[in-house]
Design a protein around this motif. Structure first.
Motif, mmCIF file in Angstrom:
data_model
loop_
_atom_site.group_PDB
_atom_site.id
_atom_site.type_symbol
_atom_site.label_atom_id
_atom_site.label_comp_id
_atom_site.label_asym_id
_atom_site.label_seq_id
_atom_site.Cartn_x
_atom_site.Cartn_y
_atom_site.Cartn_z
ATOM 1 N N SER A 1 0.792 -1.227 0.000
ATOM 2 C CA SER A 1 0.000 0.000 0.000
ATOM 3 C C SER A 1 0.824 1.277 0.000
ATOM 4 O O SER A 1 0.261 2.363 -0.152
ATOM 5 N N THR A 2 2.162 1.183 0.208
ATOM 6 C CA THR A 2 2.957 2.405 0.085
ATOM 7 C C THR A 2 2.956 2.906 -1.354
ATOM 8 O O THR A 2 3.368 4.038 -1.606
ATOM 9 N N LYS B 1 0.146 3.221 -3.066
ATOM 10 C CA LYS B 1 -1.159 3.840 -3.314
ATOM 11 C C LYS B 1 -1.117 5.353 -3.529
ATOM 12 O O LYS B 1 -1.927 5.887 -4.293
ATOM 13 N N SER C 1 -6.454 3.117 3.999
ATOM 14 C CA SER C 1 -5.874 2.193 3.033
ATOM 15 C C SER C 1 -6.876 1.164 2.540
ATOM 16 O O SER C 1 -6.623 -0.042 2.559
ATOM 17 N N GLY D 1 0.448 -2.138 -5.279
ATOM 18 C CA GLY D 1 1.876 -2.345 -5.078
ATOM 19 C C GLY D 1 2.345 -3.749 -5.378
ATOM 20 O O GLY D 1 3.085 -4.343 -4.596
ATOM 21 N N LYS E 1 2.662 6.696 5.085
ATOM 22 C CA LYS E 1 1.841 5.598 4.581
ATOM 23 C C LYS E 1 2.454 4.262 4.977
ATOM 24 O O LYS E 1 3.661 4.062 4.864
ATOM 25 N N GLY F 1 2.418 -0.043 4.503
ATOM 26 C CA GLY F 1 2.254 -0.975 3.390
ATOM 27 C C GLY F 1 2.472 -2.400 3.848
ATOM 28 O O GLY F 1 3.390 -2.670 4.622
ATOM 29 N N THR G 1 2.187 -6.501 2.103
ATOM 30 C CA THR G 1 1.915 -7.263 0.887
ATOM 31 C C THR G 1 1.188 -8.555 1.219
ATOM 32 O O THR G 1 0.997 -8.905 2.386
ATOM 33 N N ASP H 1 -4.625 -2.453 2.343
ATOM 34 C CA ASP H 1 -3.871 -2.071 3.567
ATOM 35 C C ASP H 1 -4.609 -1.214 4.588
ATOM 36 O O ASP H 1 -4.602 -0.021 4.542
#
Length: 761
Positions: free
Chosen positions: A436-437, A439, A494, A534, A622, A624, A626, A746
């Motif tokens: 999510s980093t 996004k 997120s 991501g 932010k 993140g 996975t 996220d």
């Protein structure tokens, strides 16, 4: 005197009558001409041997120093792991053993021992090869291995002899001994007598007794063959030979010989690790670049005493090292507990069996002819091997980078938890999915197209056709609320469903374009809808640089590592001009995105920055995570520092096996949180610095008050709050500006991203 014409005539007659070569007269001619030919050949080789200035430089080695911006030593570039000691700091026992064994006429010759050379030639012709090199000749080989070489050829021996004569002309005898003892290799990355003494006997060179000295000097005949660690019997026999030579040459009392030869080796082995300093990955990253610069300017990185001034702040580097070490230990405890369970690291696990098949031990067994199933079964039953494999594979790793978004100066760089244990650089070499980093690039593209953080989308199930019967169904680990949600909340909390819809509106190609412009410039990006969450691997360095561009209102600044290079006397050799900021993204959209990212810290997935670490500075960021919690990320933006961290394992198939600890908010965020907390407390980073808005924004008063209330509530919560219930959300706009159905990833518990297609996900 024989003329050249008469020599030519005689040679021509011999060619016409080759049988004359066997005559006594002809042989005498050949014997007389051979020394002349060798002399002429030696003269030809002189220009191809090291010059006297090179020899003096080799002795007075001054490694380049890598300094932080505040003048602290970060690293020294040495060509070998050694510590130079003067001759008077070396035990006399070492010198006596060396001269008695290697060159007992050392003080009598001028670099070449003709008697010893002739004797070695005769013994070699008889079938007993003997070395005839003096200490000076051996030093020539040690100092200039590439120029002289080690092949058994006439050319090599002549080069060695010429260089030895030059060394004798340049050095005193004591200087030759000192240089020799400081340059000879002793295995295990130990160069020179000081490092050898520490490695094999855990003491300094001036404390070596006669037995220890004889052991180390005995190794010089063949360091591997006479290795006292692996071959103690050979090493003991060789040591006793050295003791006998010392008696023979008058360096040891004969009465002491027999008692000494009966003594055991008593090796106290400890491998010496090279001291890499507080930023080893940063130093290694720069080494190749600095060697190229030095070569182009006619300098040596290892001997000219260059001073390289970098952008690293030693205080921030120390905070980063501490934060990575502390969080690494915490996560390692989680990993050890998870994988120690039978259901984690058991012999019946398909993953464990795969890891065993990939091991060097398994391949070795197969190469020896063992059946694959037998080799697998044997290794799975080997508890020592399995424990070692588990330790290697489940070792938690991390990366950390901090950068000034305005100047591009890299302020702190931590490539792994322990450079000696894992030199792989997780800052600039490791490519991992950013989760999510990534996004913000999606929302940034939308804001550049005129969208607003107050625009709303429905938090509902999303299906995006991918073609070929495949459908992408991003989820959030909980049912959608089927209520409108603003883009600002979608990014703060997120939400995958919201982000995917935004991606559908702006398109994958545009998102990839934004990411590349801001700083993701080396890693390839797959332009597919799931890019929004991501799924394309990138480096931490690229992501921190891209977030720096966001903090800098769309202006990209190339990361800067070095500011200037000086000589040993402080004379400036080259100053590196600061990079020119490059406007790569709409400044107004970047400002909107940056300000929107405050929401993740104030009320979203990264509230621990406020609640746990007490950071009240103007920051945005932010988290993140996975799929399957494989990678955890967090990047925090401050007006003068952007700091990012990654946590995970080198093997992407290994995870923390925890939905709690696997989230970026709990794996990566603590590293950044502790770093920033310490930096603010020490006033290295100023807490009163704020982002500067270059454009007027007019958020509604209600929206501002709601954000303030959420922030105040967040101060009293220990865990990131869940997204507000529909009734608690800000009132949606009367007529929501709905983008075509879209999605994202996220929240405090990040769901897997699923792409449904024939045959499975």
């Amino acid at each position: 005197m024989v003329s050249l014409t008469s020599l030519r005539a005689a040679f021509a007659r011999l060619l016409r009558r080759p049988e004359r070569l066997l005559s006594l007269h002809s042989l005498s001619w050949l014997l007389a001409a051979l020394p002349l030919a060798l002399l002429l050949y030696a003269l030809v080789l002189v220009p191809f041997t090291p010059g006297i200035s090179d020899i003096r430089k080799a002795k007075s080695e001054l490694p380049a120093q890598l300094l932080s911006a505040d003048g602290k030593l970060l690293a020294e570039y040495r060509w070998a792991n050694r510590e130079w000691v003067e001759l008077n700091q070396i035990s006399p026992n070492v010198v006596k053993a060396l001269i008695a064994t290697e060159d007992h006429r050392f003080y009598e010759h001028f670099g070449l021992d003709w008697r010893r050379t002739a004797s070695s030639v005769l013994l070699t012709l008889r079938g007993d090869p003997q070395g005839g090199s003096t200490i000076t000749q051996q030093l020539a080989r040690n100092l200039f291995p590439e120029e002289i070489g080690r092949s058994r050829t006439l050319t090599r021996k002549l080069k060695e002899a010429i260089t030895a004569l030059k060394i004798e002309a340049s050095y005193t005898k004591d200087e030759i001994l000192e240089t020799y003892l400081n340059t000879v290799p002793f295995l295990y990355n130990a160069y020179g007598i000081e490092m050898a003494a520490r490695t094999y006997f855990d003491k300094s060179a001036d404390q070596l007794n006669v037995l220890e000295s004889a052991t180390l000097i005995g190794m010089l005949k063949g360091t591997a063959y006479y290795n006292p660690v692996l071959n103690p019997e050979r090493a003991r026999d060789r040591r006793n030979t050295v003791l006998s030579q010392m008696v023979k040459r008058g360096k040891l009392d004969a009465k002491q010989l027999e008692p000494l030869q009966k003594r055991p080796l008593r090796v106290n082995f400890e491998r010496q690790t090279e001291v890499m300093g507080p930023a080893p990955h940063f130093a290694m990253h720069l080494r190749k670049q600095l060697i190229a610069w030095a070569d182009s300017k006619g300098y040596s990185l290892y001997s000219d005493g260059l001073v390289i001034r970098t952008t690293i702040d030693s205080r921030l580097q120390a905070y980063a090292n501490q934060a990575v070490a502390r969080q690494g230990r915490q996560l390692q405890g989680v990993a050890d507990a998870a994988w120690a369970r039978r259901d984690g690291w058991g012999p019946h696990s398909a993953l464990v069996q795969t890891l065993v098949r990939e091991s060097a031990e398994y391949r070795s067994a197969i190469d020896k002819g063992e059946a694959p199933e037998d080799a697998l079964k044997e290794l799975l039953a080997d508890s020592a091997f399995m424990a070692k494999l588990r330790t290697e594979k489940t070792r938690v790793q991390a990366g950390f980078l901090a950068q000034d978004p305005v100047t591009g100066h890299v302020l702190a760089w931590v490539g792994s938890r322990d450079f000696a244990q894992d030199p792989f650089d997780h800052v600039q070499a490791a490519r991992r999915q950013p989760g999510s980093t990534f996004k913000p690039f999606v929302y940034g593209a939308a804001f550049a197209n005129g969208a607003s953080p107050d625009d709303t989308l429905m938090d509902e199930a999303v299906e995006i056709p991918l073609g070929g019967g495949r459908v992408w169904r991003p989820t959030d680990g909980r049912p959608p609320s089927d209520q409108p949600m603003t883009l600002g909340d979608g990014l703060a909390y997120s939400r995958n469903t919201i982000t995917a819809q935004v991606m559908q509106q702006v398109g994958p190609a545009r998102v990839a374009e934004v990411a590349r412009a801001l700083g993701v410039r080396q890693s390839p990006l797959e332009e597919v809808p799931s890019l929004a969450l991501g799924t394309s691997p990138v480096t931490l360095k690229e992501m921190v640089t891209a977030y720096s561009s966001i903090a800098n209102l769309g202006r990209y600044v190339e990361p800067v590592l070095i500011t200037r290079i000086e000589d040993r006397h402080g004379k400036l050799l080259e100053a590196f001009a600061p990079p020119t900021p490059e406007a790569v993204f709409d400044a107004r959209a970047a400002q909107t995105l940056r300000n929107t990212l405050r929401g993740a810290v104030d009320r979203g997935t990264a509230t621990a920055i406020r609640t746990r670490y007490g950071i009240q500075a103007d920051v945005a960021g932010k988290t993140g995570t996975t799929q399957d919690n494989t990678d955890g990320w967090f990047i925090l933006m401050h007006s003068r520092v952007v700091a990012g961290a990654w946590a995970g394992f080198n093997d992407g198939r290994i995870t923390l096996r925890s939905d709690y600890w696997g989230q970026g908010a709990r794996s990566a965020l603590p590293m950044v949180g502790e770093f920033m907390q310490q930096a603010l407390r020490a006033n290295v980073v100023h807490g009163r610095d704020r982002f500067v808005d270059e454009f007027d924004t007019a958020p509604s008063l209600d929206r501002s008050l709601d954000s303030m209330r959420d922030w105040i509530r967040g101060l009293f919560r220990s865990d990131p709050p869940a997204p507000p219930a529909p009734s608690a959300q800000p009132s949606p706009a009367p007529a929501p500006r709905r983008l075509p159905p879209v999605t994202t990833d996220d929240a405090p518990s990040l769901p897997p991203v699923r792409v449904e297609e024939p045959g499975g996900a």
